[in-house]
Design a protein around this motif. Structure first.
Motif, short mmCIF file in Angstrom:
data_model
loop_
_atom_site.label_atom_id
_atom_site.label_comp_id
_atom_site.label_asym_id
_atom_site.label_seq_id
_atom_site.Cartn_x
_atom_site.Cartn_y
_atom_site.Cartn_z
N LEU A 172 -5.07 -3.12 4.93
CA LEU A 172 -4.12 -2.42 4.06
C LEU A 172 -2.70 -2.81 4.47
CD1 LEU A 172 -6.02 0.98 4.33
CD2 LEU A 172 -6.00 -0.56 2.34
N GLY A 173 -2.00 -3.52 3.59
CA GLY A 173 -0.71 -4.10 3.97
C GLY A 173 0.49 -3.29 3.51
N ASP A 174 1.28 -2.85 4.50
CA ASP A 174 2.60 -2.32 4.17
C ASP A 174 3.54 -3.52 4.20
OD1 ASP A 174 4.98 -1.08 3.84
OD2 ASP A 174 4.95 0.05 5.72
N HIS A 219 4.04 -4.22 8.50
CA HIS A 219 5.28 -4.94 8.79
C HIS A 219 6.25 -3.90 9.36
CE1 HIS A 219 4.47 -8.93 6.89
NE2 HIS A 219 3.43 -8.23 6.47
N ASP A 220 7.13 -4.36 10.23
CA ASP A 220 7.91 -3.39 11.01
C ASP A 220 9.36 -3.27 10.56
OD1 ASP A 220 7.95 -1.42 12.94
OD2 ASP A 220 8.59 -2.78 14.53
N GLY A 276 7.16 -2.97 5.00
CA GLY A 276 7.45 -2.13 6.16
C GLY A 276 8.27 -0.90 5.84
N LYS A 277 7.99 -0.30 4.69
CA LYS A 277 8.77 0.87 4.27
C LYS A 277 8.00 2.17 4.45
CE LYS A 277 12.19 1.54 0.74
NZ LYS A 277 12.55 1.50 -0.66
N GLY A 278 6.70 2.04 4.73
CA GLY A 278 5.85 3.23 4.78
C GLY A 278 6.19 4.13 5.96
N SER A 279 6.22 5.43 5.71
CA SER A 279 6.39 6.41 6.79
C SER A 279 5.00 6.92 7.16
CB SER A 279 7.24 7.57 6.30
OG SER A 279 6.58 8.20 5.22
N VAL A 294 0.80 -1.23 0.00
CA VAL A 294 0.00 0.00 0.00
C VAL A 294 0.84 1.28 0.00
CG1 VAL A 294 -2.04 -1.10 1.04
CG2 VAL A 294 -0.34 0.00 2.52
N THR A 295 2.13 1.17 0.30
CA THR A 295 2.98 2.35 0.10
C THR A 295 4.15 2.04 -0.84
OG1 THR A 295 4.36 1.89 2.04
CG2 THR A 295 2.48 3.36 2.38
#
Ligand code: HMG
Ligand code: MG
Length: 284
Positions: free
Chosen positions: A175-177, A208-209, A180-183, A144-145
């Motif tokens: 909504l899946g990041d 995701h972290d 884990g890159k989304g800010s 999603v990002t």
């Protein structure tokens, strides 16, 4: 006090990524413990190709072996009619299915071996069959990002993927990041695009972290009205087709975070701590 619902991903999104074989009995013990924690939604496996995701090949055995707890919904991923056929023996129980698409073409090809449009077309008969059988359906949109193959993803592409899923049937969409890159800023822009058409309570955040920003992304989502989040005990997780996706945000960290913000989860933190210790031992 306001309530936040956590959807436990450890047994599926977590364990699907583990390289070592995990015994059926160990998976069942983890799920049985999670079932006593107050969690109401636990994802326990997937009916996908065992060649693609060998770790989930025993999903039907897991579903048969777990102790079903009244009031708990157990979900499994279903990507196509073949997966639905495997699910049908469980259609009368407290089981639900989750269907998944990507907001980006690169991840769709890597994860599902087809385009985004083809993935929606494959899901139409699955969602129709589930609806006819009275089985609950949840949706996921990945990347999603950011996409590990295509780079940054436009918020409009996410909104379109959510709309395409919800055109199949009414469903909550997570909504899946995925990597884990989304800010928080970019998650906020993405959410604003999706929220133009979809009520916040019909959405979930699945962070995701990898970049250590999952809790901040949850805060931004809470600010925008979301009250459902996905997490995995012990921070288990990743995705075999998403290079650089080592861990879902940990359930125990999310509980602590949202409680600090004044929300209730109905989940017993001590039971989750025990489950997290088991999950950590399962990690390769
Ligand atoms: P394909 O190769 O394009 O499909 O795979 P196919 O129809 O050509 O079939 C190829 C073989 O797979 C055949 O077997 C089929 O019978 C079998 P063969 O003749 O070679 O022996 N097959 C199946 N077997 C069991 N169950 C099925 C099934 N379908 C076909 N349902 C397919 C298409 C979708 C199956 C494949 O791409 C696949 O399994 N992908 C794995 C997807 C996956 O599980 N990814 C991880 C979960 S998604 C995720 O983690 C993201 C999420 O957490 C949110 C986020 O973080 O973003 C949800
Ligand atoms: Mg995931």
């Amino acid at each position: 006090m306001s309530f936040i619902t956590l959807h436990e991903m450890g047994p599926r999104d977590g364990l699907q990524n583990e390289p070592a074989v995990i015994d059926l009995a160990d998976k069942v013990a983890l799920i049985d413990l999670l079932g006593t924690s107050g969690l109401r939604d636990i994802e326990v496996g997937s009916f996908v190709s065992p060649k693609w995701v060998p770790q989930m090949a025993d999903t039907a055995d897991v579903m048969r072996a777990i102790k079903l707890v009244a009031g708990v919904r157990y979900a499994v991923l279903v990507p196509n009619m073949r997966g639905w056929d495997s699910f049908t023996p469980f259609a009368k129980g407290p089981f639900e299915i989750a269907v998944f698409v990507s907001a980006s073409e690169g991840f769709s090809q890597a994860n599902l071996n087809c385009s985004v449009a083809e993935s929606i077309a494959r899901l139409r008969p699955v969602v129709d069959a589930a609806t006819a059988a009275g089985v609950g359906v949840r949706g996921y949109v990945s990347c999603v990002t950011d996409c590990p193959f295509d780079g940054p993803v436009a918020p409009e592409a996410v909104a379109a993927a959510v709309a395409n899923l919800r055109a199949l049937a009414p469903m909550q969409v997570s909504l899946g990041d995925t990597i884990g890159k989304g800010s928080p800023d970019r998650v906020a822009l993405m959410l604003d695009a999706v929220l133009d058409d979809v009520p916040a309570l019909d959405l979930a955040g699945h962070f995701h972290d990898t970049g250590g920003q999952a809790l901040d992304n949850i805060s931004v989502s809470i600010d925008r009205g979301l009250r459902h989040f996905d997490s995995a005990v012990g921070g288990l997780g990743g995705c075999p087709y998403a290079p650089g996706a080592p861990g879902n945000v940990a359930t125990e960290a999310v509980i602590d975070h949202v409680e600090r913000l004044g929300f209730e989860t109905g989940i017993d933190r001590d039971v989750i701590a025990k489950a997290a210790a088991i999950a950590q031992r399962m990690r390769g």
